[in-house]
Design a protein around this motif. Sequence first.
Motif, PDB file in Angstrom:
ATOM      1  N   GLU A 196      56.961 -74.264  21.665  1.00 22.41           N
ATOM      2  CA  GLU A 196      56.123 -73.414  20.810  1.00 22.41           C
ATOM      3  C   GLU A 196      54.731 -74.028  20.652  1.00 22.41           C
ATOM      4  N   ARG A 197      54.701 -75.338  20.470  1.00 24.65           N
ATOM      5  CA  ARG A 197      53.420 -76.026  20.255  1.00 24.65           C
ATOM      6  C   ARG A 197      52.567 -76.070  21.521  1.00 24.65           C
ATOM      7  N   HIS A 198      53.188 -76.391  22.666  1.00 22.16           N
ATOM      8  CA  HIS A 198      52.417 -76.586  23.903  1.00 22.16           C
ATOM      9  C   HIS A 198      52.230 -75.311  24.725  1.00 22.16           C
ATOM     10  N   LEU A 199      53.212 -74.402  24.642  1.00 19.62           N
ATOM     11  CA  LEU A 199      53.223 -73.262  25.556  1.00 19.62           C
ATOM     12  C   LEU A 199      53.131 -71.915  24.855  1.00 19.62           C
ATOM     13  N   GLY A 200      53.168 -71.934  23.529  1.00 17.25           N
ATOM     14  CA  GLY A 200      53.077 -70.671  22.788  1.00 17.25           C
ATOM     15  C   GLY A 200      54.332 -69.829  22.896  1.00 17.25           C
ATOM     16  N   ILE A 201      55.486 -70.474  23.151  1.00 17.61           N
ATOM     17  CA  ILE A 201      56.764 -69.763  23.251  1.00 17.61           C
ATOM     18  C   ILE A 201      57.483 -69.912  21.917  1.00 17.61           C
ATOM     19  N   GLU A 202      57.616 -68.817  21.201  1.00 16.14           N
ATOM     20  CA  GLU A 202      58.169 -68.862  19.847  1.00 16.14           C
ATOM     21  C   GLU A 202      59.615 -69.359  19.846  1.00 16.14           C
ATOM     22  N   ASN A 203      59.906 -70.252  18.918  1.00 15.41           N
ATOM     23  CA  ASN A 203      61.275 -70.746  18.752  1.00 15.41           C
ATOM     24  C   ASN A 203      62.049 -69.749  17.893  1.00 15.41           C
ATOM     25  N   GLU A 204      63.022 -69.100  18.497  1.00 12.01           N
ATOM     26  CA  GLU A 204      63.785 -68.080  17.784  1.00 12.01           C
ATOM     27  C   GLU A 204      65.128 -68.588  17.272  1.00 12.01           C
ATOM     28  N   LEU A 205      65.502 -69.810  17.649  1.00 15.39           N
ATOM     29  CA  LEU A 205      66.788 -70.375  17.223  1.00 15.39           C
ATOM     30  C   LEU A 205      66.544 -71.477  16.195  1.00 15.39           C
ATOM     31  N   LYS A 206      66.915 -71.206  14.943  1.00 15.82           N
ATOM     32  CA  LYS A 206      66.728 -72.184  13.880  1.00 15.82           C
ATOM     33  C   LYS A 206      68.103 -72.620  13.380  1.00 15.82           C
ATOM     34  N   ASP A 207      68.673 -73.533  14.151  1.00 18.04           N
ATOM     35  CA  ASP A 207      70.008 -74.033  13.854  1.00 18.04           C
ATOM     36  C   ASP A 207      69.925 -75.340  13.069  1.00 18.04           C
ATOM     37  N   LEU A 208      71.052 -76.029  12.922  1.00 13.77           N
ATOM     38  CA  LEU A 208      71.065 -77.291  12.176  1.00 13.77           C
ATOM     39  C   LEU A 208      70.176 -78.341  12.838  1.00 13.77           C
ATOM     40  N   GLY A 209      70.151 -78.331  14.178  1.00 16.71           N
ATOM     41  CA  GLY A 209      69.286 -79.264  14.891  1.00 16.71           C
ATOM     42  C   GLY A 209      67.829 -79.030  14.548  1.00 16.71           C
ATOM     43  N   TYR A 210      67.429 -77.778  14.482  1.00 22.85           N
ATOM     44  CA  TYR A 210      66.044 -77.427  14.146  1.00 22.85           C
ATOM     45  C   TYR A 210      65.684 -77.939  12.752  1.00 22.85           C
ATOM     46  N   TYR A 211      66.541 -77.644  11.758  1.00 22.45           N
ATOM     47  CA  TYR A 211      66.226 -78.054  10.387  1.00 22.45           C
ATOM     48  C   TYR A 211      66.256 -79.574  10.247  1.00 22.45           C
ATOM     49  N   SER A 212      67.092 -80.241  11.015  1.00 18.10           N
ATOM     50  CA  SER A 212      67.129 -81.707  10.997  1.00 18.10           C
ATOM     51  C   SER A 212      65.816 -82.290  11.521  1.00 18.10           C
TER      52      SER A 212
END
Length: 234
Positions: A196-212
């Motif tokens: 998302e930061r480098h390529l502008g590809i939105e992160n659509e999966l906000k799982d436990l790994g994401y919140y961690s």
Amino acid sequence: MIYKTKTKDFVVYVKDNDAFFKGIFNDFLQYRLNILKVFRSIEDTKVVLIDTPRGKYVLKVFAPKDKKFERVAKSFVKGDYYYTLLKQTDRVISEGLRFPNDFYLLAERKIFNYASLFVMIIEYVEGVELGDLDELNDDVRAEIADKMQQLHQHNMISGDPHKGNFILSADGIRIIDLSGKTPNANRKAKDRIDMERHLGIENELKDLGYYSVVYKKRMRLKIKRIKQRLKLSK
């Protein structure tokens, strides 16, 4: 399948026990390589493009100089990073993924499990680095997102999904310079966040790994601010 041999004082791992790549390594030891281009040449890392009877390959030589004690400790606790990368690359390609760049040979000068010198022969991918494009269109972003998702489903990560690690080839997007680290939920989430930061590809999966990952980042920022305030108050 990866085969293990020994050549002089090197432990050598070769994909499919291919004598061709063993020959390239022997040419390296005898200073007989035909170098076409130098990609990188710093104190601890040399990366060159070589010409062979089968075409072009990338040869990388890595001789880490810093954090020696830390590297020795990690070699016993976490294992052999580049050997793991070689095995993971071989595995995902055997499972049908054709977009990671292949890894053919790894030679290590080792003492027990600690390696002080690494020599690698890697597939050279013809094409255009995404960093050389004026902009990324929606089709390219969609293809990257799809292939990164497939990579994660096959339990492998990029580890650093910036524009320089994607090549637009005649066969579509290829992913290079992959990671040999354990593909846990946090590292997969970090891949998505970095895309998302480098390529502008939105992160659509906000799982436990994401919140961690997000929580740890916020905590690091808070600790950094507290340290800065303490310094200013002195």
